[in-house]
Design a protein around this motif. Structure first.
Motif, PDB file in Angstrom:
ATOM      1  N   SER A  59       0.806  -1.223   0.000  1.00  0.00           N
ATOM      2  CA  SER A  59       0.000   0.000   0.000  1.00  0.00           C
ATOM      3  C   SER A  59       0.839   1.272   0.000  1.00  0.00           C
ATOM      4  CB  SER A  59      -0.941   0.005   1.210  1.00  0.00           C
ATOM      5  OG  SER A  59      -0.201   0.048   2.421  1.00  0.00           O
ATOM      6  N   MET A  60       2.164   1.148  -0.016  1.00  0.00           N
ATOM      7  CA  MET A  60       3.018   2.336   0.001  1.00  0.00           C
ATOM      8  C   MET A  60       2.965   3.068  -1.333  1.00  0.00           C
ATOM      9  SD  MET A  60       6.342   0.889   2.075  1.00  0.00           S
ATOM     10  CE  MET A  60       7.138   2.488   2.133  1.00  0.00           C
ATOM     11  N   SER A  61       3.110   4.380  -1.267  1.00  0.00           N
ATOM     12  CA  SER A  61       3.063   5.189  -2.485  1.00  0.00           C
ATOM     13  C   SER A  61       4.403   5.217  -3.213  1.00  0.00           C
ATOM     14  CB  SER A  61       2.646   6.624  -2.135  1.00  0.00           C
ATOM     15  OG  SER A  61       3.628   7.239  -1.303  1.00  0.00           O
ATOM     16  N   LYS A  62       5.477   4.817  -2.528  1.00  0.00           N
ATOM     17  CA  LYS A  62       6.822   4.876  -3.118  1.00  0.00           C
ATOM     18  C   LYS A  62       7.181   3.533  -3.756  1.00  0.00           C
ATOM     19  CE  LYS A  62       8.231   8.441   0.114  1.00  0.00           C
ATOM     20  NZ  LYS A  62       9.147   8.879   1.175  1.00  0.00           N
ATOM     21  N   PRO A  63       7.976   3.555  -4.824  1.00  0.00           N
ATOM     22  CA  PRO A  63       8.368   2.304  -5.496  1.00  0.00           C
ATOM     23  C   PRO A  63       9.136   1.380  -4.562  1.00  0.00           C
ATOM     24  CG  PRO A  63       8.943   4.226  -6.832  1.00  0.00           C
ATOM     25  CD  PRO A  63       8.550   4.733  -5.483  1.00  0.00           C
ATOM     26  N   SER A  64       8.954   0.089  -4.761  1.00  0.00           N
ATOM     27  CA  SER A  64       9.644  -0.898  -3.926  1.00  0.00           C
ATOM     28  C   SER A  64      10.048  -2.099  -4.774  1.00  0.00           C
ATOM     29  CB  SER A  64       8.747  -1.352  -2.771  1.00  0.00           C
ATOM     30  OG  SER A  64       7.521  -1.875  -3.261  1.00  0.00           O
ATOM     31  N   VAL A  65      11.165  -2.700  -4.407  1.00  0.00           N
ATOM     32  CA  VAL A  65      11.678  -3.886  -5.094  1.00  0.00           C
ATOM     33  C   VAL A  65      12.128  -4.881  -4.036  1.00  0.00           C
ATOM     34  CG1 VAL A  65      13.574  -4.788  -6.503  1.00  0.00           C
ATOM     35  CG2 VAL A  65      12.364  -2.735  -7.230  1.00  0.00           C
ATOM     36  N   SER A  66      11.799  -6.148  -4.239  1.00  0.00           N
ATOM     37  CA  SER A  66      12.249  -7.196  -3.322  1.00  0.00           C
ATOM     38  C   SER A  66      13.242  -8.108  -4.031  1.00  0.00           C
ATOM     39  CB  SER A  66      11.067  -8.025  -2.808  1.00  0.00           C
ATOM     40  OG  SER A  66      10.485  -8.762  -3.866  1.00  0.00           O
ATOM     41  N   ILE A  67      14.111  -8.721  -3.238  1.00  0.00           N
ATOM     42  CA  ILE A  67      15.037  -9.705  -3.780  1.00  0.00           C
ATOM     43  C   ILE A  67      15.155 -10.848  -2.769  1.00  0.00           C
ATOM     44  CG2 ILE A  67      16.973  -8.289  -2.951  1.00  0.00           C
ATOM     45  CD1 ILE A  67      18.688  -9.646  -5.114  1.00  0.00           C
ATOM     46  N   VAL A  68      14.916 -12.073  -3.242  1.00  0.00           N
ATOM     47  CA  VAL A  68      15.015 -13.263  -2.404  1.00  0.00           C
ATOM     48  C   VAL A  68      16.429 -13.814  -2.529  1.00  0.00           C
ATOM     49  CG1 VAL A  68      14.124 -15.577  -1.937  1.00  0.00           C
ATOM     50  CG2 VAL A  68      12.566 -13.777  -2.728  1.00  0.00           C
ATOM     51  N   LEU A  69      17.145 -13.826  -1.412  1.00  0.00           N
ATOM     52  CA  LEU A  69      18.497 -14.365  -1.357  1.00  0.00           C
ATOM     53  C   LEU A  69      18.498 -15.515  -0.364  1.00  0.00           C
ATOM     54  CD1 LEU A  69      20.475 -11.011  -1.049  1.00  0.00           C
ATOM     55  CD2 LEU A  69      20.187 -12.373  -3.123  1.00  0.00           C
ATOM     56  N   GLY A  70      18.973 -16.671  -0.763  1.00  0.00           N
ATOM     57  CA  GLY A  70      18.957 -17.811   0.150  1.00  0.00           C
ATOM     58  C   GLY A  70      17.610 -18.480   0.138  1.00  0.00           C
ATOM     59  N   GLY A  71      16.616 -17.872   0.811  1.00  0.00           N
ATOM     60  CA  GLY A  71      15.287 -18.468   0.844  1.00  0.00           C
ATOM     61  C   GLY A  71      14.213 -17.446   1.157  1.00  0.00           C
ATOM     62  N   GLY A  72      13.039 -17.665   0.591  1.00  0.00           N
ATOM     63  CA  GLY A  72      11.859 -16.852   0.888  1.00  0.00           C
ATOM     64  C   GLY A  72      10.692 -17.795   1.056  1.00  0.00           C
ATOM     65  N   HIS A  73      10.673 -18.518   2.171  1.00  0.00           N
ATOM     66  CA  HIS A  73       9.745 -19.625   2.336  1.00  0.00           C
ATOM     67  C   HIS A  73       8.458 -19.213   3.040  1.00  0.00           C
ATOM     68  CE1 HIS A  73      13.139 -22.079   1.139  1.00  0.00           C
ATOM     69  NE2 HIS A  73      13.849 -21.637   2.157  1.00  0.00           N
ATOM     70  N   SER A  74       7.420 -20.034   2.844  1.00  0.00           N
ATOM     71  CA  SER A  74       6.167 -19.898   3.589  1.00  0.00           C
ATOM     72  C   SER A  74       5.603 -18.482   3.455  1.00  0.00           C
ATOM     73  CB  SER A  74       6.412 -20.284   5.053  1.00  0.00           C
ATOM     74  OG  SER A  74       5.214 -20.471   5.735  1.00  0.00           O
ATOM     75  N   ILE A  75       5.400 -17.766   4.568  1.00  0.00           N
ATOM     76  CA  ILE A  75       4.848 -16.414   4.493  1.00  0.00           C
ATOM     77  C   ILE A  75       5.845 -15.455   3.838  1.00  0.00           C
ATOM     78  CG2 ILE A  75       5.645 -15.517   6.719  1.00  0.00           C
ATOM     79  CD1 ILE A  75       2.134 -15.099   5.126  1.00  0.00           C
ATOM     80  N   GLY A  76       7.102 -15.872   3.694  1.00  0.00           N
ATOM     81  CA  GLY A  76       8.083 -15.078   2.955  1.00  0.00           C
ATOM     82  C   GLY A  76       7.706 -14.915   1.497  1.00  0.00           C
ATOM     83  N   VAL A  77       6.930 -15.870   0.957  1.00  0.00           N
ATOM     84  CA  VAL A  77       6.431 -15.756  -0.420  1.00  0.00           C
ATOM     85  C   VAL A  77       5.544 -14.520  -0.551  1.00  0.00           C
ATOM     86  CG1 VAL A  77       5.015 -16.864  -2.200  1.00  0.00           C
ATOM     87  CG2 VAL A  77       6.571 -18.246  -0.795  1.00  0.00           C
ATOM     88  N   THR A  78       4.655 -14.334   0.431  1.00  0.00           N
ATOM     89  CA  THR A  78       3.754 -13.185   0.433  1.00  0.00           C
ATOM     90  C   THR A  78       4.529 -11.875   0.504  1.00  0.00           C
ATOM     91  OG1 THR A  78       2.206 -14.582   1.661  1.00  0.00           O
ATOM     92  CG2 THR A  78       1.696 -12.245   1.541  1.00  0.00           C
ATOM     93  N   LEU A  79       5.553 -11.838   1.334  1.00  0.00           N
ATOM     94  CA  LEU A  79       6.368 -10.631   1.457  1.00  0.00           C
ATOM     95  C   LEU A  79       7.137 -10.351   0.173  1.00  0.00           C
ATOM     96  CD1 LEU A  79       7.599 -11.335   5.069  1.00  0.00           C
ATOM     97  CD2 LEU A  79       6.315  -9.314   4.390  1.00  0.00           C
ATOM     98  N   ALA A  80       7.598 -11.398  -0.502  1.00  0.00           N
ATOM     99  CA  ALA A  80       8.375 -11.233  -1.728  1.00  0.00           C
ATOM    100  C   ALA A  80       7.550 -10.601  -2.846  1.00  0.00           C
ATOM    101  CB  ALA A  80       8.938 -12.576  -2.182  1.00  0.00           C
ATOM    102  N   VAL A  81       6.264 -10.951  -2.927  1.00  0.00           N
ATOM    103  CA  VAL A  81       5.436 -10.440  -4.033  1.00  0.00           C
ATOM    104  C   VAL A  81       4.743  -9.136  -3.682  1.00  0.00           C
ATOM    105  CG1 VAL A  81       5.048 -12.790  -4.859  1.00  0.00           C
ATOM    106  CG2 VAL A  81       3.343 -11.736  -3.363  1.00  0.00           C
ATOM    107  N   SER A  82       4.941  -8.613  -2.462  1.00  0.00           N
ATOM    108  CA  SER A  82       4.230  -7.414  -2.028  1.00  0.00           C
ATOM    109  C   SER A  82       4.799  -6.134  -2.628  1.00  0.00           C
ATOM    110  CB  SER A  82       4.253  -7.311  -0.503  1.00  0.00           C
ATOM    111  OG  SER A  82       5.576  -7.126  -0.030  1.00  0.00           O
ATOM    112  N   THR A  83       5.998  -6.190  -3.196  1.00  0.00           N
ATOM    113  CA  THR A  83       6.655  -4.998  -3.727  1.00  0.00           C
ATOM    114  C   THR A  83       6.232  -4.715  -5.168  1.00  0.00           C
ATOM    115  OG1 THR A  83       8.540  -6.391  -4.307  1.00  0.00           O
ATOM    116  CG2 THR A  83       8.671  -5.203  -2.222  1.00  0.00           C
ATOM    117  N   SER A  84       6.654  -3.571  -5.671  1.00  0.00           N
ATOM    118  CA  SER A  84       6.315  -3.191  -7.042  1.00  0.00           C
ATOM    119  C   SER A  84       6.920  -4.148  -8.065  1.00  0.00           C
ATOM    120  CB  SER A  84       6.823  -1.766  -7.330  1.00  0.00           C
ATOM    121  OG  SER A  84       6.426  -0.859  -6.327  1.00  0.00           O
TER     122      SER A  84
END
Length: 236
Positions: A105-130
């Motif tokens: 919901s942030m108005s500013k651009p965002s980018v995520s990067i999965v390093l090592g692992g993005g498991h379980s609820i980490g999947v949701t956090l990974a796709v939450s960015t722009s």
């Protein structure tokens, strides 16, 4: 006869290092000398800690520490973008969803990067960015929501789990290119995880199904974020 009191000279106080030490201890952040970035780096590592305090020997990311950071990024005019670095095994579902909703919901651009692992609820956090990246060797585990500990009121608990799972599926499919049917199929796939159900995706696999946007590292993630920031500046 009035005696003059000797004048005292003020000595320079040593610079405070407590705040920097606290930042390093709590958030893993230090300042780079002579450089002030307009990009805020948020690291989500270990296990996402929510309403329950985890044992001291667990590496955790406490959601009550992340929330004020996100508010500060949104409010601070000097911060133009957010870089989210993930290496997490997952954790508290409600806490992870809360953080993901805030990032999305942030108005500013965002980018995520999965390093090592993005498991379980980490999947949701990974796709939450722009926009999202995953390293070639990084992995993501997709599986159904689980409960640990004593469960009371079994029918109600299963109904709650179903609703919670629907929230996760809806968020992931709305913020990525993966379809709901495909994501659920990965979630309930049998035979891939020993003694369990679910799917492990490695690097390009996550991109091929549309869960993550691109394979890349920190160079590509920063370049993409700079592009999003510049594009937003042109539009505004």
């Amino acid at each position: 006869m009035v005696e003059e009191k000797p004048k005292t000279t003020k000595t320079a106080k040593p610079p405070k290092t407590e705040s920097k030490t606290d930042n390093l201890k709590e958030f893993g952040q230090t300042e780079v000398p002579g450089f002030r970035s307009d990009i805020h780096c948020l690291t989500i590592v270990g296990q996402v800690e929510g309403h329950m305090i985890l044992p001291a020997n667990n590496k955790t990311t406490k959601y009550e520490h992340v929330i004020p950071q996100l508010v500060a990024v949104e409010e601070n005019p000097d911060i133009r973008g957010l870089l989210v670095i993930l290496n997490t095994v997952g954790g508290d579902v409600e806490a992870g969803l809360a953080l993901a909703e805030m990032i999305a919901s942030m108005s500013k651009p965002s980018v995520s990067i999965v390093l090592g692992g993005g498991h379980s609820i980490g999947v949701t956090l990974a796709v939450s960015t722009s926009y999202s990246f995953i390293a070639h060797t990084a992995t993501m585990t997709i599986h159904p929501i689980r409960l640990t500990g004593l469960v009371i009121g079994v029918p109600q608990t299963y109904e709650y789990l179903d609703k919670m799972q629907d929230r996760v599926v809806r968020f992931v499919t709305e913020h990525s290119k993966v379809s709901e049917s495909q994501f659920r199929e990965l979630m309930f796939r049998t035979g891939e995880l020993a003694r369990d159900i679910g799917t492990v995706l490695v690097g390009k696999d996550a991109v091929d199904i549309g869960l993550i946007d691109e394979v890349g590292g920190i160079k590509e993630a920063l370049a993409k974020l700079r592009g999003l920031i510049n594009h937003k500046g042109i539009l505004s």
